[in-house]
Design an enzyme around this catalytic site. Structure first.
Site, PDB file in Angstrom:
ATOM      1  N   ASP A 146      17.569 -21.807  12.561  1.00  0.00           N
ATOM      2  CA  ASP A 146      18.870 -22.265  12.512  1.00  0.00           C
ATOM      3  C   ASP A 146      19.310 -23.499  12.076  1.00  0.00           C
ATOM      4  OD1 ASP A 146      17.445 -23.353  14.599  1.00  0.00           O
ATOM      5  OD2 ASP A 146      18.757 -23.116  16.126  1.00  0.00           O
TER       6      ASP A 146
HETATM    7  C1  LAN Z   1      13.261 -28.076  19.809  1.00  0.00           C
HETATM    8  C2  LAN Z   1      14.412 -28.701  19.039  1.00  0.00           C
HETATM    9  C3  LAN Z   1      15.354 -28.168  18.444  1.00  0.00           C
HETATM   10  C4  LAN Z   1      15.477 -26.584  18.831  1.00  0.00           C
HETATM   11  C5  LAN Z   1      16.694 -25.897  18.220  1.00  0.00           C
HETATM   12  C6  LAN Z   1      16.772 -25.911  16.650  1.00  0.00           C
HETATM   13  C7  LAN Z   1      18.094 -26.644  19.068  1.00  0.00           C
HETATM   14  C8  LAN Z   1      16.749 -24.327  18.591  1.00  0.00           C
HETATM   15  O1  LAN Z   1      17.963 -23.819  18.163  1.00  0.00           O
HETATM   16  C9  LAN Z   1      15.665 -23.737  18.036  1.00  0.00           C
HETATM   17  C10 LAN Z   1      14.144 -24.490  18.831  1.00  0.00           C
HETATM   18  C11 LAN Z   1      14.045 -25.980  18.538  1.00  0.00           C
HETATM   19  C12 LAN Z   1      13.418 -26.029  17.108  1.00  0.00           C
HETATM   20  C13 LAN Z   1      13.153 -26.502  19.346  1.00  0.00           C
HETATM   21  C14 LAN Z   1      12.066 -25.972  19.930  1.00  0.00           C
HETATM   22  C15 LAN Z   1      11.152 -26.672  21.005  1.00  0.00           C
HETATM   23  C16 LAN Z   1      10.959 -27.980  20.744  1.00  0.00           C
HETATM   24  C17 LAN Z   1      10.371 -28.194  19.521  1.00  0.00           C
HETATM   25  C18 LAN Z   1      12.411 -28.752  20.916  1.00  0.00           C
HETATM   26  C19 LAN Z   1      13.169 -28.284  21.938  1.00  0.00           C
HETATM   27  C20 LAN Z   1      12.217 -29.988  20.805  1.00  0.00           C
HETATM   28  C21 LAN Z   1      10.895 -30.278  21.624  1.00  0.00           C
HETATM   29  C22 LAN Z   1      10.248 -28.777  21.986  1.00  0.00           C
HETATM   30  C23 LAN Z   1       8.649 -29.009  22.034  1.00  0.00           C
HETATM   31  C24 LAN Z   1       8.274 -27.798  22.117  1.00  0.00           C
HETATM   32  C25 LAN Z   1       8.476 -30.221  22.772  1.00  0.00           C
HETATM   33  C26 LAN Z   1       6.975 -30.265  23.247  1.00  0.00           C
HETATM   34  C27 LAN Z   1       6.517 -29.430  24.231  1.00  0.00           C
HETATM   35  C28 LAN Z   1       5.648 -28.292  24.225  1.00  0.00           C
HETATM   36  C29 LAN Z   1       5.829 -26.982  25.118  1.00  0.00           C
HETATM   37  C30 LAN Z   1       4.884 -27.940  23.209  1.00  0.00           C
END
Ligand code: LAN
Length: 777
Positions: free
Chosen positions: A488
């Site tokens: 996305d």
């Molecule tokens: C994110 C940030 C962006 C987010 C969007 C692009 C908004 C979404 O549409 C797809 C998933 C994604 C890329 C996403 C996945 C999970 C993340 C990377 C996070 C929320 C930012 C932090 C999180 C990450 C997993 C945090 C660390 C914790 C763990 C459980 C490993």
């Protein structure tokens, strides 16, 4: 004074010493700047005091350090062209708008304010905090690797942890959460490592919470891991993270290469440290902590009984029996002397493979790593493998990319920022009102430059052996140095680029003296290639939807083996309404610009995608949003996808009608707002927040505009709410936390309040204009 620095999307806070008066040699300009810095500093200090005193305002820090530096235009690498003297008159609300067009005037003031926050490289910076378990991990890793943090950093970190302590005396998984064993133990130990004494009032309150809830033995597994590294837990108390798992054949559905990349990249370095059973040496502080954290004497704890022990308050995902059985077998292999020779032989191979993958991830991401959790464990792995290695300094240098300073203190962010994501949305929000965008050519041109530098131009080397999808042409969430492609983010990046590379906006960009070069057609085609490659059409998932970073590589039953008690749905990359809708709308926008490029494939992808969106609509008309709160967010994406694929209310589309009716059923009667609580995400049922929220209202208003809901009355009330909430300087207030991941943890999207208000008001203004104009069929 703190300074916000930036370079091609990389952003970090630097402490530059106390302000002096410039000395006798200072010239007039230096003195002027000094004066402004003093004003800024005073304002920041006032904010901080107010923040720390006012508990009601707490947890809603609104990025006021950044806002204050931007207001005085000191100590930050802001976009100087937004302040160009010659453009001053451009930024005055034109009288025609000001007097006759309140919606236009609000959008204008919103864009003017938001534009003033843009960095010189064209991206929008902002606080991406929220989770309360990240900074402790960083502090632990620095402790284990002898990495000094610096007194100013430590001071701000301790301030943050103190500010976030809740009325129970503990900390939760995220800033708005109730106390949990996980949050409380981690932040307690972090404070102690920051030299806060055990008899400090913050510590005493926290310790009594921990002890009255059974002590730190019940900390969830990720906490057990870090406590074991700190020599505050025995490795026998952990379920085995067997590195040999990586040597299994890939065709097995449980091969780690098939996990969701975040789970994969966290368990990878964890398994290295586990395989080496590395712990820091015991010292006085560790000895003291062993007494502070546990209700029983440390040496009497029966560690092997703790493997599946988890404090009930923390438990979001309860381990199923088959998982306990699975761990039982691995623990037997790990600890039974009978297997020792076999284990020794296999472990060497396992560890070698794991550290190779760790190093490859480091190189691929320029030592940023995919996220905050693997960042600091990878760092520790490199240290354990070779404390004098050249990569230690490279790792240290990238720690600051994760730290953010706001009025509540310094925190570790959930990523190295949300630069591309915010910029792509900002562009779409602003270009929703082209007549107003025309007043901000510098903002537009700079944003275009950021889209340009942030695109990923290459695949990673040897990508198959490292289980990586293609990246060439994708947009990442943050920066091109980070470089992990996301479905996305690529789509929002593509839509934003297309919005800027159309005639009206191009004319604006080209007018600038340093007009940027355009993003070539080739590169747009590469992006489309990535988007198409992300659609799930084959084994093991052919639902036609889009997941996040990769294709779905295994089955949902793998969730039975989810080892983390605190997160849901982390094992594989599932397909989501947000990702799917973003890809669909991007392909539709692309098709409009390039009708002949991969025509049939795109048509095919859109047909399957639309079917997927329909298939996951809930009976009440809503969609569950996984990455922000929650049904209002998901439903906005659902509606956008339906409209993009040709569904319309005027043709009697039942799905669209149901979606709108769902939204309308949640509108607050008193003020026309929407307000959704994060409990929606956790419980998967709509949950009302205590007050109307700007971001939920904006998503609902956007959806109703896109669907062209025939009765304008509810839309009008929603727009009035957004107008009333706008502050005199054009900003909107920061309210409840609005982002989420893995069902249970919340994350701050600080720019959403401006971006989506600007976007929704612009869309509503267009909706009214379209109704006033005679219909051309
Ligand atoms: C994110 C940030 C962006 C987010 C969007 C692009 C908004 C979404 O549409 C797809 C998933 C994604 C890329 C996403 C996945 C999970 C993340 C990377 C996070 C929320 C930012 C932090 C999180 C990450 C997993 C945090 C660390 C914790 C763990 C459980 C490993």
């Amino acid at each position: 004074m703190w300074v916000l620095r930036c370079e091609r999307g990389r952003q970090w806070w630097e402490y530059q010493g106390a302000l002096d008066d410039g000395g006798p040699g200072a010239d007039a300009e230096q003195q002027r700047v000094r004066g402004l810095q003093q004003l800024a500093l005073r304002e920041i200090d006032e904010r901080r005091t107010l923040y720390a005193k006012n508990r009601a305002q707490q947890r809603h820090a609104g990025d006021f350090v950044l806002r204050t530096l931007a207001k005085y235009n000191v100590c930050w690498d802001g976009n100087p062209r937004n302040r160009d003297e010659t453009d001053a008159d451009l930024h005055v609300v034109p009288a025609a708008i000001d007097q006759h067009d309140p919606l236009g005037a609000a959008v204008f003031r919103g864009v003017r304010f938001f534009g003033s926050l843009q960095m010189k490289d064209g991206h929008w910076p902002g606080d991406y905090g929220g989770p309360m378990f990240l900074m402790p991990f960083l502090i632990f890793a620095c402790h284990a690797t002898h990495t000094p943090l610096g007194e100013q950093h430590k001071h701000e970190m301790a301030r943050y942890i103190r500010n976030m302590q809740n009325d129970e005396g503990g900390w939760g998984l995220h800033i708005e959460h109730h106390a949990t064993m996980f949050g409380t133990v981690l932040n307690y130990v972090a404070l102690r490592l920051l030299n806060v004494p055990a008899d400090d009032a913050t510590c005493t309150a926290a310790r009594s919470w921990i002890r009255s809830h059974g002590g730190a033995t019940g900390i969830p597994s990720w906490g057990k891991f870090w406590l074991a590294v700190l020599n505050l837990y025995d490795w026998r108390g952990l379920n085995p993270l067997t590195p040999e798992m990586w040597c299994l054949p890939y065709w097995l559905p449980i091969h780690p290469g098939r996990y969701w990349c975040h789970a994969r990249q966290v368990y990878l370095p964890m398994s290295y440290i586990y395989g080496c059973q590395f712990s820091v040496p015991v010292d006085d502080l560790i000895l003291s902590l062993r007494e502070e954290l546990f209700v029983q004497p440390f040496h009497q704890i029966e560690w092997s009984k703790m493997r599946n022990h988890c404090c009930q308050i923390d438990e979001y995902f309860k381990r199923p029996r088959v998982q306990k059985l699975f761990w039982g077998i691995l623990a037997w292999y790990e600890w039974c002397p009978l297997f020792a020779p076999l284990r020794h032989a296999l472990r060497r191979t396992g560890l070698r493979k794991v550290i190779d993958h760790v190093r490859q991830e480091d190189r691929n991401t320029k030592w940023i790593d995919i996220g905050p959790v693997n960042k600091v464990i990878n760092f520790l792995c490199c240290f354990v493998d070779n404390a004098d290695g050249a990569d230690i300094e490279l790792h240290r240098d990238r720690l600051k990319d994760y730290l953010w300073l706001a009025e509540d203190g310094m925190k570790m962010q959930g990523y190295n920022g949300s630069q591309l994501w915010d910029t792509a949305f900002a562009v779409q929000a602003i270009t929703e009102s082209p007549d107003i965008a025309a007043h901000f050519p510098n903002t537009i041109a700079a944003a275009h430059e950021y889209l340009d530098v942030a695109q990923v131009l290459e695949d990673v080397p040897e990508r198959d052996s490292y289980y990586r999808h293609i990246s060439k042409g994708a947009w990442p969430f943050s920066t091109s140095d980070h470089g992990w492609p996301i479905s996305d983010c690529s789509s929002e990046g593509l839509k934003a680029t297309l919005a800027l590379q159309q005639r009206e906006m191009l004319a604006l960009i080209a007018k600038r003296p340093d007009a940027p070069s355009l993003i070539s057609e080739e590169r747009l085609f590469d992006c489309v290639n990535v988007i198409l490659s992300f659609q799930n059409t084959k084994w093991p998932n052919c639902d036609g939807g889009w997941a996040t970073y990769e294709l779905t590589r295994s089955f949902a039953w793998l969730e039975l083996l989810n080892p983390s008690e605190i997160f849901g749905d982390i094992m594989i990359d599932y397909t989501y309404v947000e990702c799917s809708s973003a890809c669909i709308t991007a392909l539709v926008a692309f098709q409009r610009h390039f009708p002949h490029h991969r025509k049939d494939e795109i048509a095919d992808a859109l047909a399957r995608g639309a079917k997927f969106i329909n298939s996951i609509q809930r009976a009440d008309g809503s969609w569950y949003g996984s990455w922000a709160v929650c049904f209002t967010y998901g439903t906005w994406f659902g509606v956008e996808a339906l409209v993009a694929t040709g569904h319309a209310l005027r043709d009697g589309c039942a799905e669209l009608r149901l979606a709108c009716e769902f939204l309308l059923s949640k509108q607050n009667a008193d003020d026309g707002s929407w307000g959704e609580s994060y409990l929606s995400s956790q419980q998967r049922e709509y949950s009302q927040a205590s007050e109307g929220q700007v971001v939920n209202t904006a998503w609902a208003l956007l959806s109703l505009c896109r669907a062209e809901w025939p009765d304008s009355a509810p839309l009008d009330r929603a727009a009035s709410f957004l107008l009333r909430m706008q502050m005199p300087n054009g900003d909107w207030p920061q309210q409840l936390i609005s982002g989420v991941f893995n069902r249970n943890c919340m994350i701050t999207y600080i720019n959403y309040r401006c971006v989506f208000s600007i976007w929704a008001l612009g869309a509503y203004r267009n909706y009214l204009a379209a109704r006033a104009a005679p219909r051309v069929e």
